[in-house]
Design a protein around this motif. Structure first.
Motif, PDB file in Angstrom:
ATOM      1  N   GLU A 249     104.541 -15.413  29.064  1.00 45.15           N
ATOM      2  CA  GLU A 249     105.267 -16.429  29.824  1.00 45.15           C
ATOM      3  C   GLU A 249     106.582 -15.885  30.362  1.00 45.15           C
ATOM      4  N   ALA A 250     107.265 -15.106  29.535  1.00 44.70           N
ATOM      5  CA  ALA A 250     108.541 -14.545  29.965  1.00 44.70           C
ATOM      6  C   ALA A 250     108.343 -13.580  31.130  1.00 44.70           C
ATOM      7  N   VAL A 251     107.292 -12.787  31.048  1.00 51.23           N
ATOM      8  CA  VAL A 251     107.013 -11.837  32.129  1.00 51.23           C
ATOM      9  C   VAL A 251     106.707 -12.589  33.422  1.00 51.23           C
ATOM     10  N   LEU A 252     105.861 -13.595  33.316  1.00 52.82           N
ATOM     11  CA  LEU A 252     105.512 -14.362  34.515  1.00 52.82           C
ATOM     12  C   LEU A 252     106.750 -15.042  35.088  1.00 52.82           C
ATOM     13  N   HIS A 253     107.574 -15.576  34.210  1.00 50.99           N
ATOM     14  CA  HIS A 253     108.793 -16.215  34.686  1.00 50.99           C
ATOM     15  C   HIS A 253     109.699 -15.203  35.377  1.00 50.99           C
ATOM     16  N   ALA A 254     109.821 -14.034  34.786  1.00 48.47           N
ATOM     17  CA  ALA A 254     110.659 -12.998  35.388  1.00 48.47           C
ATOM     18  C   ALA A 254     110.147 -12.640  36.774  1.00 48.47           C
ATOM     19  N   LEU A 255     108.839 -12.567  36.922  1.00 49.68           N
ATOM     20  CA  LEU A 255     108.253 -12.149  38.195  1.00 49.68           C
ATOM     21  C   LEU A 255     108.221 -13.270  39.222  1.00 49.68           C
ATOM     22  N   SER A 256     108.471 -14.488  38.805  1.00 48.93           N
ATOM     23  CA  SER A 256     108.344 -15.609  39.731  1.00 48.93           C
ATOM     24  C   SER A 256     109.581 -15.804  40.596  1.00 48.93           C
ATOM     25  N   ASP A 257     110.619 -15.045  40.348  1.00 47.92           N
ATOM     26  CA  ASP A 257     111.803 -15.130  41.189  1.00 47.92           C
ATOM     27  C   ASP A 257     111.720 -14.088  42.312  1.00 47.92           C
ATOM     28  N   PRO A 258     111.960 -14.514  43.545  1.00 41.10           N
ATOM     29  CA  PRO A 258     111.838 -13.620  44.691  1.00 41.10           C
ATOM     30  C   PRO A 258     112.669 -12.344  44.553  1.00 41.10           C
ATOM     31  N   MET A 259     113.894 -12.491  44.114  1.00 40.63           N
ATOM     32  CA  MET A 259     114.751 -11.319  43.970  1.00 40.63           C
ATOM     33  C   MET A 259     114.177 -10.340  42.957  1.00 40.63           C
ATOM     34  N   ARG A 260     113.777 -10.883  41.828  1.00 43.84           N
ATOM     35  CA  ARG A 260     113.274 -10.003  40.775  1.00 43.84           C
ATOM     36  C   ARG A 260     111.946  -9.384  41.158  1.00 43.84           C
ATOM     37  N   LEU A 261     111.098 -10.162  41.825  1.00 42.42           N
ATOM     38  CA  LEU A 261     109.831  -9.604  42.271  1.00 42.42           C
ATOM     39  C   LEU A 261     110.104  -8.442  43.229  1.00 42.42           C
ATOM     40  N   ARG A 262     111.099  -8.618  44.048  1.00 45.58           N
ATOM     41  CA  ARG A 262     111.490  -7.575  44.986  1.00 45.58           C
ATOM     42  C   ARG A 262     111.932  -6.315  44.250  1.00 45.58           C
ATOM     43  N   VAL A 263     112.714  -6.497  43.213  1.00 42.32           N
ATOM     44  CA  VAL A 263     113.143  -5.357  42.408  1.00 42.32           C
ATOM     45  C   VAL A 263     111.934  -4.623  41.849  1.00 42.32           C
ATOM     46  N   VAL A 264     111.027  -5.386  41.256  1.00 44.66           N
ATOM     47  CA  VAL A 264     109.859  -4.785  40.635  1.00 44.66           C
ATOM     48  C   VAL A 264     109.016  -4.046  41.670  1.00 44.66           C
TER      49      VAL A 264
END
Lengths: 131, 131
Positions: B30-45
């Motif tokens: 859940e934490a991983v999915l939450h982290a990835l669900s933000d546009p900025m963070r997804l962009r970083v990844v």
DNA sequence: CTCGTAGTTCGACCGCCGACGTACCATCTG
DNA sequence: CAGATGGTACGTCGGCGGTCGAACTACGAG
């Protein structure tokens, strides 16, 4: 808001209770990930996947109030993860597998598999009710 | 909070600036999915994935302030998506590919592929900077 | 028609989260 | 040493999100 305006010209269901779904092209990855990142909603999705067929809201037992339940199902619907149709007095929910698979191949399955694995690791604490 | 208690017995870096990472067993889906669900963070990844190697915070250009940037990197680290190490005056970030792959096989790749696909669909609006 | 079941809607509460600016610390370069 | 660079810590602000209860609607069964 989102008062689901529908002209009387199209009446797919006798009673005429319908709710708006995003069509395939409108589904956004971030929204899907956000929808899946909530424990309750992930549980719903896993339950639906486990059944294979559609299930009524009340069949997916969640440890929350009715209104919260409605809320989560709406988030899932509006993000494009599930589709909902009225059947008699209850509302049937189904995973939009085809749409998700077309847009994000493999995503749903890897999330489901990941959830199962984690469930195993943590000793089933995550709480999917097994039929 | 989380004041990273570390005894002086282990000093991996000269200066001794280290930050706490969850170990593999602690990473939650859940934490991983939450982290990835933000546009900025997804962009970083996505940027990290595109480079293949680690990158400094300042190399991943985000349209936000420095402090917000720090915040997002911390969320990614604390959820187990990236690892961070200090290198001189800057902080290097790397995807925890091995750990994620071991815990949630295929998940990261399908998310990355999904992001790329969606980017194509929407005409690159999502905003991954291409090297 | 009446009742029970299944969901919805509304308002409220509260915590968290993303964003910011400012002040600060750590490291390298002169 | 001084300065510059790269991140951090902290406080704040606004908004969203999960939760609830209570009142309400829709449908099916008697």
């Amino acid at each position: 808001m989102i008062p689901q305006q529908l002209p009387a010209t199209a009446a797919p269901v006798p009673g005429g209770r319908v709710c708006a779904h995003p069509d395939r092209a409108e589904i956004r990855l971030e929204a899907v990930l956000h929808a899946l990142s909530d424990p309750m909603r992930l549980r719903v999705v896993r339950t639906l996947a486990a059944r294979g067929v559609e299930a009524a809201c009340s069949e997916v037992e969640l440890p929350v109030s009715k209104s919260t339940c409605t809320h989560h199902f709406r988030v899932l619907r509006e993000s494009g993860v599930i589709s909902q149709t009225y059947r008699g007095t209850s509302k049937m929910n189904a995973l939009r597998r085809a749409d998700l698979e077309a847009l994000f191949p493999g995503l749903l399955d890897s999330v489901l598999a990941a959830a199962d694995r984690q469930d195993g690791r943590l000793g089933g604490v995550t709480g999917l009710v097994r039929a």
